[in-house]
Design an enzyme around this catalytic site. Structure first.
Site, PDB file in Angstrom:
ATOM      1  N   GLY A   5      -9.866 -15.973  -4.497  1.00  0.00           N
ATOM      2  CA  GLY A   5      -9.460 -15.827  -5.531  1.00  0.00           C
ATOM      3  C   GLY A   5     -10.381 -14.223  -6.529  1.00  0.00           C
ATOM      4  O   GLY A   5     -10.606 -14.199  -5.263  1.00  0.00           O
ATOM      5  N   GLY A   7     -12.038 -12.735 -10.560  1.00  0.00           N
ATOM      6  CA  GLY A   7     -12.033 -12.885 -11.752  1.00  0.00           C
ATOM      7  C   GLY A   7     -12.961 -11.468 -11.938  1.00  0.00           C
ATOM      8  O   GLY A   7     -13.108 -10.630 -11.532  1.00  0.00           O
ATOM      9  N   GLY A  10     -15.759 -10.895 -10.628  1.00  0.00           N
ATOM     10  CA  GLY A  10     -15.858 -10.594  -8.865  1.00  0.00           C
ATOM     11  C   GLY A  10     -14.734 -11.552  -7.897  1.00  0.00           C
ATOM     12  O   GLY A  10     -13.829 -12.572  -8.584  1.00  0.00           O
ATOM     13  N   VAL A  12     -13.771 -13.405  -4.863  1.00  0.00           N
ATOM     14  CA  VAL A  12     -14.424 -15.506  -4.331  1.00  0.00           C
ATOM     15  C   VAL A  12     -13.643 -14.918  -3.131  1.00  0.00           C
ATOM     16  O   VAL A  12     -12.310 -14.514  -3.108  1.00  0.00           O
ATOM     17  CB  VAL A  12     -13.921 -15.812  -5.306  1.00  0.00           C
ATOM     18  N   LYS A  26     -19.061 -15.318  -3.842  1.00  0.00           N
ATOM     19  CA  LYS A  26     -18.506 -14.659  -4.502  1.00  0.00           C
ATOM     20  C   LYS A  26     -18.898 -12.609  -4.940  1.00  0.00           C
ATOM     21  O   LYS A  26     -20.575 -12.879  -4.648  1.00  0.00           O
ATOM     22  CB  LYS A  26     -18.504 -15.264  -6.184  1.00  0.00           C
ATOM     23  N   ASP A 121     -17.642 -18.621 -21.807  1.00  0.00           N
ATOM     24  CA  ASP A 121     -16.048 -18.408 -21.414  1.00  0.00           C
ATOM     25  C   ASP A 121     -15.694 -19.232 -20.684  1.00  0.00           C
ATOM     26  O   ASP A 121     -15.201 -19.534 -19.452  1.00  0.00           O
ATOM     27  CB  ASP A 121     -16.108 -17.367 -20.137  1.00  0.00           C
TER      28      ASP A 121
END
Length: 294
Positions: A5, A7, A10, A12, A26, A121
């Site tokens: 993943g 985002g 950073g 992952v 991450k 967030d």
């Protein structure tokens, strides 16, 4: 390591430590080592079953890495925003369990841990699901820590994700834990509907009423005040084919509306949300609801 993943904080990767423990690593972006190191040291001491556990971090030159527990089922957004008709649709009981778990995790951050923590967030992408679909709140890269009893008004830079951000972010009001409460309200509506409502936000200068998040909240307020129940099925994800608990769905909609109050002083605390949800936790799905569309 396998990339799993990415985002704003950073990329992952999935990795395995020497002891065969599976972890998520991450690679952080432009980290300010001094501030970030202090923040991660504090966060690393926080533990709750509904928070992703931080195992360690590395801040050496260009190697800014955060090592956390690996959460098998990925992020919530992948399970609630899929195409209609997909086989992986989350059932109602799973959704309610997730709503409770996320509330518990936020309540811990706001009221119980040794430091004040505002996540800043909260969104489906930052809610991970383990093998049993127990939710774990992730990505504290945007979090701000406060000493208990300290002043929480020193956040000057806008943080978070458009569509989940409370109105305070664009005003001069101090930022408090109520920004997380607002974001949680958006997530609740998205879990009920099985679709994005965060993208219903419009710019203040745009004179748009239909289809906005505000108009959705106004509609739900009116339905809740009417005392009718027929509207509930209209807002619940149609992919559930009517297999949901009407009382729980109505209560979640009511909580979401209260969390999305423009006036933050009217929003509930996460402690009170947990208490309310727990009182509805054991409501069974009725035979009538199970029979719908079968």
């Amino acid at each position: 390591m396998d990339e799993i993943g990415s985002g704003g904080a950073g990329v992952v990767y999935k990795g395995v430590l020497d002891g065969e423990r599976v972890v998520a690593v991450k690679k952080l972006g432009d980290a300010i080592q001094g501030e970030l190191g202090t923040e991660l040291s504090l966060i690393g001491r926080i533990y709750h079953k509904n928070l992703v556990r931080i195992w360690g971090f590395c801040l050496e030159g260009a190697h800014n890495l955060l090592v956390t527990e690996y959460v098998a089922n990925g992020s919530l957004d992948k399970h609630i925003f899929g195409e209609h008709g997909t086989a992986s649709v989350l059932g109602w009981n799973q959704r309610f369990k997730i709503a409770v778990g996320v509330a518990q995790g936020l309540a811990y951050l706001h009221h119980e841990c040794l430091e004040w923590v505002i996540h800043c967030d909260v969104k489906p992408e930052n809610i991970l699901l383990d093998g049993e679909f127990e939710p774990k709140i992730a990505d504290f890269g945007l979090a701000k820590l406060y000493k208990r009893g300290g002043v929480g008004s020193d956040i000057s830079r806008i943080r978070g994700t458009r569509g989940y951000m409370a109105p305070e972010w664009t005003t001069n009001l101090p930022i408090t834990a109520k920004v997380d409460v607002y974001s949680y309200g958006v997530v609740l509506l998205e879990m009920v509907k099985g679709s994005r409502v965060s993208n219903l936000m419009v710019d203040e200068e745009e004179d748009v009423d239909q289809g906005t998040l505000k108009s959705l909240v106004r509609m739900l307020k009116g339905k809740l005040e009417s005392g009718e129940e027929s509207w509930v099925e209209e807002i619940v994800d149609s992919r559930l084919n009517g297999q949901f608990n009407c009382k729980q769905a109505e209560k979640i909609a009511e909580i979401a509306v209260s969390c999305l109050e423009e006036d933050r002083n009217k929003r509930p605390t996460m402690d009170s949300v947990v208490h309310t949800l727990r009182s509805y936790h054991d409501e069974p799905i009725s035979h009538e609801e199970l029979a719908v569309n079968q």
